[in-house]
Structures are given as structure tokens and as C-alpha cells.
Design a protein around this motif. Structure first.
Motif, short mmCIF file in Angstrom:
data_model
loop_
_atom_site.label_atom_id
_atom_site.label_comp_id
_atom_site.label_asym_id
_atom_site.label_seq_id
_atom_site.Cartn_x
_atom_site.Cartn_y
_atom_site.Cartn_z
N ALA A 1 54.62 79.08 49.22
CA ALA A 1 53.11 79.24 47.85
C ALA A 1 53.00 80.43 47.86
CB ALA A 1 52.41 78.27 47.71
N SER A 2 52.74 81.28 48.56
CA SER A 2 52.68 82.41 49.35
C SER A 2 53.63 83.93 48.45
CB SER A 2 51.74 82.20 50.72
OG SER A 2 50.59 81.98 51.42
N VAL A 3 54.89 82.91 49.26
CA VAL A 3 55.80 84.17 49.33
C VAL A 3 55.88 84.23 46.76
CG1 VAL A 3 58.17 83.99 48.14
CG2 VAL A 3 56.86 83.45 50.82
N ILE A 4 55.86 82.86 46.13
CA ILE A 4 55.33 82.62 44.84
C ILE A 4 55.06 83.56 44.50
CG2 ILE A 4 55.80 81.40 42.56
CD1 ILE A 4 56.79 79.33 44.52
N PHE A 5 53.33 83.14 44.96
CA PHE A 5 52.65 83.90 44.73
C PHE A 5 52.90 86.06 44.61
CE2 PHE A 5 49.46 80.38 44.85
CZ PHE A 5 48.38 80.39 43.49
N GLY A 6 53.17 86.26 45.98
CA GLY A 6 53.78 87.91 45.89
C GLY A 6 54.78 88.34 45.05
N VAL A 7 55.36 87.76 45.13
CA VAL A 7 56.48 87.83 43.98
C VAL A 7 55.60 87.88 43.18
CG1 VAL A 7 57.97 87.19 42.16
CG2 VAL A 7 58.83 86.69 44.85
N ILE A 8 54.87 87.34 42.07
CA ILE A 8 54.00 87.71 41.14
C ILE A 8 52.81 88.70 40.48
CG2 ILE A 8 52.20 86.11 39.51
CD1 ILE A 8 53.66 83.81 40.20
N LEU A 9 52.60 89.00 42.52
CA LEU A 9 51.57 89.76 42.24
C LEU A 9 51.90 91.43 42.29
CD1 LEU A 9 48.55 88.60 45.20
CD2 LEU A 9 48.27 88.46 43.10
N LEU A 10 52.88 91.15 43.11
CA LEU A 10 53.78 92.42 42.63
C LEU A 10 54.02 93.04 41.60
CD1 LEU A 10 56.24 91.89 45.99
CD2 LEU A 10 54.28 93.78 45.32
N ARG A 11 53.95 92.36 40.56
CA ARG A 11 54.51 92.90 38.76
C ARG A 11 53.14 92.85 38.40
NH1 ARG A 11 59.54 91.11 37.30
NH2 ARG A 11 58.79 90.39 35.03
N ILE A 12 51.93 92.89 39.01
CA ILE A 12 50.83 92.78 38.57
C ILE A 12 50.25 94.39 38.73
CG2 ILE A 12 48.34 92.45 38.25
CD1 ILE A 12 49.10 89.41 38.90
N ASP A 13 49.43 95.01 38.20
CA ASP A 13 48.78 96.42 38.27
C ASP A 13 48.10 96.78 39.51
OD1 ASP A 13 48.62 99.25 37.60
OD2 ASP A 13 46.03 98.51 37.70
N HIS A 14 48.35 97.92 40.39
CA HIS A 14 47.66 97.52 42.10
C HIS A 14 46.52 97.67 41.81
CE1 HIS A 14 47.07 99.03 45.28
NE2 HIS A 14 46.24 100.19 45.40
N GLU A 15 45.95 97.99 40.85
CA GLU A 15 44.17 98.06 40.52
C GLU A 15 43.47 96.43 39.74
OE1 GLU A 15 42.09 100.36 41.08
OE2 GLU A 15 43.89 101.39 41.74
N LYS A 16 44.17 95.58 40.06
CA LYS A 16 43.91 94.41 38.65
C LYS A 16 44.03 93.76 40.74
CE LYS A 16 44.79 94.99 33.63
NZ LYS A 16 45.37 94.06 32.97
N ARG A 17 45.02 93.73 40.79
CA ARG A 17 45.01 93.20 42.59
C ARG A 17 44.44 93.23 42.99
NH1 ARG A 17 51.21 95.15 42.54
NH2 ARG A 17 50.70 96.29 44.95
N ALA B 1 58.00 70.29 50.37
CA ALA B 1 56.67 71.11 50.15
C ALA B 1 57.43 72.85 48.92
CB ALA B 1 57.54 72.40 51.78
N LEU B 2 58.36 72.76 48.74
CA LEU B 2 58.27 73.40 47.60
C LEU B 2 58.45 72.68 46.54
CD1 LEU B 2 62.13 74.44 48.52
CD2 LEU B 2 60.23 76.69 47.84
N TYR B 3 58.40 72.04 46.22
CA TYR B 3 57.75 71.36 44.55
C TYR B 3 56.17 71.42 45.15
CZ TYR B 3 56.43 67.24 42.26
OH TYR B 3 55.42 66.50 41.22
N LEU B 4 55.64 71.36 46.10
CA LEU B 4 53.97 71.11 46.12
C LEU B 4 53.54 72.56 46.03
CD1 LEU B 4 54.00 69.09 48.89
CD2 LEU B 4 52.90 68.24 46.97
N ALA B 5 54.32 73.16 46.06
CA ALA B 5 53.69 74.95 46.21
C ALA B 5 54.45 75.70 44.99
CB ALA B 5 55.01 75.66 47.61
N PHE B 6 54.95 75.41 44.08
CA PHE B 6 55.59 75.86 42.74
C PHE B 6 54.70 74.81 41.90
CE2 PHE B 6 57.60 75.97 38.93
CZ PHE B 6 57.48 77.54 38.12
N THR B 7 54.98 74.07 41.66
CA THR B 7 54.42 72.99 40.67
C THR B 7 52.80 73.06 41.30
OG1 THR B 7 54.40 70.47 42.26
CG2 THR B 7 56.35 71.32 40.29
#
Length: 307
Positions: A44-60, A227-233
Motif C-alpha cells: 500500500a505504501s508503494v502505491i501511495f508513494g507513486v500517487i503522492l509523487l504525482r501530487i504537487d509538493h506543497e500539497k503533499r 496482500a496486494l489485493y488488500l493493499a490496493f482495494t
């Protein structure tokens, strides 16, 4: 977000959450509960991390002074919370677990009465009573005469503790969720939980006698997929839909969707684990759902008046 799309995502979320108990049971075959939880939070942290990188630095960005509190929430809402829940699932049924976790809103109502001076009206009182009766039915299996609590007692008690932890997390998270975007806040809370789980996952202890490093070679594909199923969904998609729904349609209307969980859990456990549902499990579930519903109906009425 478009309302139709929101309702579809919200329905999918509670269906995913309803299947999570079964997914955990399938995935924990190779690992200790805390180690399987680490895998889930890591993915989940990896998925969150990838999404956060696409968000403006100030907002995250978050303030340093909030890191200790976010770490506390990471323990109460994810690391400690799921460690207790996953351990409970080794000793109780998926149906019992999904029903007993539903008392969390009632715990919040009791807390609000004694510590926040909120009115505990008749509907909320009846709701609490119905939940208590439902819990007794599930734990005792209807055998009230000699207090024979059945083979699932230990797991059922852990699930009640789990509900209390969820209530504490829900009450405590308001401070952070009001300050930051809910998705960003949950992302950092999940990452904090992942870091907290590293020592108990990789250093042998009473929760995990064997290091996760040693267990890597023995992990089956089903464990990784679960684990992947629980992390993503259940974590990333689930929290995204849930907090967007709270923002768009309000907490009371959103919480009603959560009552789909026990039905989904019952169907899944029946087909995958052949778990038997006694009449007392069904009646206890109806009682708990009815009690929580009364509590939310009262809460929704109060929100309407306050506006």
C-alpha cells in the motif's frame, strides 16, 4: 466527483471490505499475522508513494510537529489495529469478525457521552443495548444458561478490542483529517504503520518467532496476491472512495453502506470456508446492525438540525 461514480466506488469499497476477512485468512497461511500485515502496508505504501509523487509538493507536505501524532494513528488505526484483527481471525469466524467490528460507532457514541458531553438520546441508548445483545448472541452461540462461550471466545474478544481501537482511531484521526487532505493523511498514516511493523516483522519475537527474511523463500503466490489485493482495494481504493463519500454526501449517509460488509463476509465465508451460520449468529448480526443503524439515524437527524 460525479455522484453516480461515487456511489459505484462506495459500493465496491464495502464489498471489498466485506471480503477482506476471507482474504486475510487465505493469505496468512505462510506468515505470522504481523508479517502478513507488513506485506499489506508495504504494498500500500508503494502505491501511495507513486500517487503522492504525482501530487504537487506543497500539497503533499506535512508539518514535522504532526509526525508523532501521525505515527500514533498509524499504530492505532493500522499496525496495532490489524495485528489484533489478524490474530483474532485465527480464533474466530469471518462472519463473527465482520459483525463484531460493527460496534465501533457505538463505542464512539459512549465516548462522546462521557468525554465530549454529547447527548446520548433514547435512540442511541436502544442502539447500544441492541449491540450488546447481539454480541452476547454471537459469543455465547445462544447458550446463556451455563455461559459456555464456544470455541471462538478468544477471537471474539479480540474483535471487540479491535472495535474499540477503531473507535479511538476514528476519533483521533479527525484532527489530522481536518488539517490535511484525507487521502494524503491516510497515505502517511499507512507509511508510518509500515515503518512500525519493520522491527516485529524482521526481528524474531513472540508475535513472529521467525524473521520475515527467513520466510521469504517459503511464501506462496496466494499470500502475495492476498496482500496486494488488500493493499490496493481495501486500503488505497477503499480510503479514497470512503473519504470522498464523507466529503460529498456526509458521514451518516456514507456509513449506511458499511452494513453491506456482514452480508458479503457471510457469503464469502460460506463458499470459501464452509463456515456454518447458526440462527444465533444471524440474529446477533441483525441486532448489531439494527443497533448501529439506530445510532446513525439519530446522528443524521442531529446533523440535519445543526445545518
Amino acid at each position: 466527483m460525479d455522484k453516480k461514480r461515487l456511489y459505484i466506488l462506495l459500493t465496491l469499497t464495502v464489498i471489498f471490505w466485506g471480503t477482506s476477512f476471507a482474504a486475510v485468512k487465505i493469505g496468512m497461511g505462510d506468515l505470522a499475522p504481523v508479517q502478513f500485515l507488513f506485506l499489506r502496508t508495504f504494498f500500500a505504501s508503494v502505491i501511495f508513494g507513486v500517487i503522492l509523487l504525482r501530487i504537487d509538493h506543497e500539497k503533499r507536505k506535512i508539518e514535522k510537529k504532526d509526525i508523532p501524532y501521525i505515527t500514533y494513528l498509524g499504530f492505532m488505526g493500522i499496525a496495532g489495529y490489524f495485528a489484533v484483527q489478524y490474530t483474532a481471525l485465527k480464533f474466530t469466524t469471518t462472519v463473527n469478525a465482520s459483525l463484531l467490528i460493527g460496534i465501533a460507532p457505538i463505542v464512539i457514541a459512549i465516548y462522546a457521552k462521557f468525554f465530549l458531553n454529547e447527548d446520548l438520546n433514547l435512540k442511541r441508548t436502544i442502539g447500544i443495548l441492541l449491540c450488546f445483545i447481539g454480541i452476547c448472541m454471537i459469543i455465547t452461540k445462544g447458550n446463556f444458561s451455563n455461559f459456555s462461550f464456544g470455541e471462538t471466545l478468544f477471537g471474539d474478544v479480540l474483535m471487540i478490542i479491535n472495535a474499540v481501537m477503531l473507535a479511538a482511531f476514528s476519533l483521533g484521526a479527525k484532527k489530522i483529517l481536518n488539517k490535511y487532505d484525507p487521502f494524503i493523511a491516510v497515505a502517511y498514516i499507512n507509511m508510518a504503520a509500515c515503518i512500525l511493523l519493520i522491527p516485529v516483522s524482521f526481528i524474531p519475537n513472540f508475535l513472529a518467532p521467525v524473521s520475515l527474511l527467513y520466510s521469504f523463500s517459503k511464501i506462496h503466490v496466494a499470500t502475495v496476491c492476498s496482500a496486494l489485493y488488500l493493499a490496493f482495494t481495501c486500503t488505497v481504493l477503499g480510503y479514497y472512495a470512503w473519504y470522498n463519500a464523507i466529503k460529498e454526501i456526509g458521514p451518516a449517509r456514507t456509513s449506511v453502506f458499511n452494513y453491506i460488509n456482514p452480508l458479503v463476509a457471510a457469503i464469502v465465508s460460506f463458499f470459501f470456508f464452509h463456515e456454518e451460520m447458526s440462527i444465533f449468529t444471524i440474529l446477533g448480526g441483525i441486532s448489531i446492525i439494527g443497533g448501529v443503524s439506530l445510532n446513525n439515524m439519530s446522528q443524521a437527524k442531529g446533523e440535519k438540525v445543526s445545518r
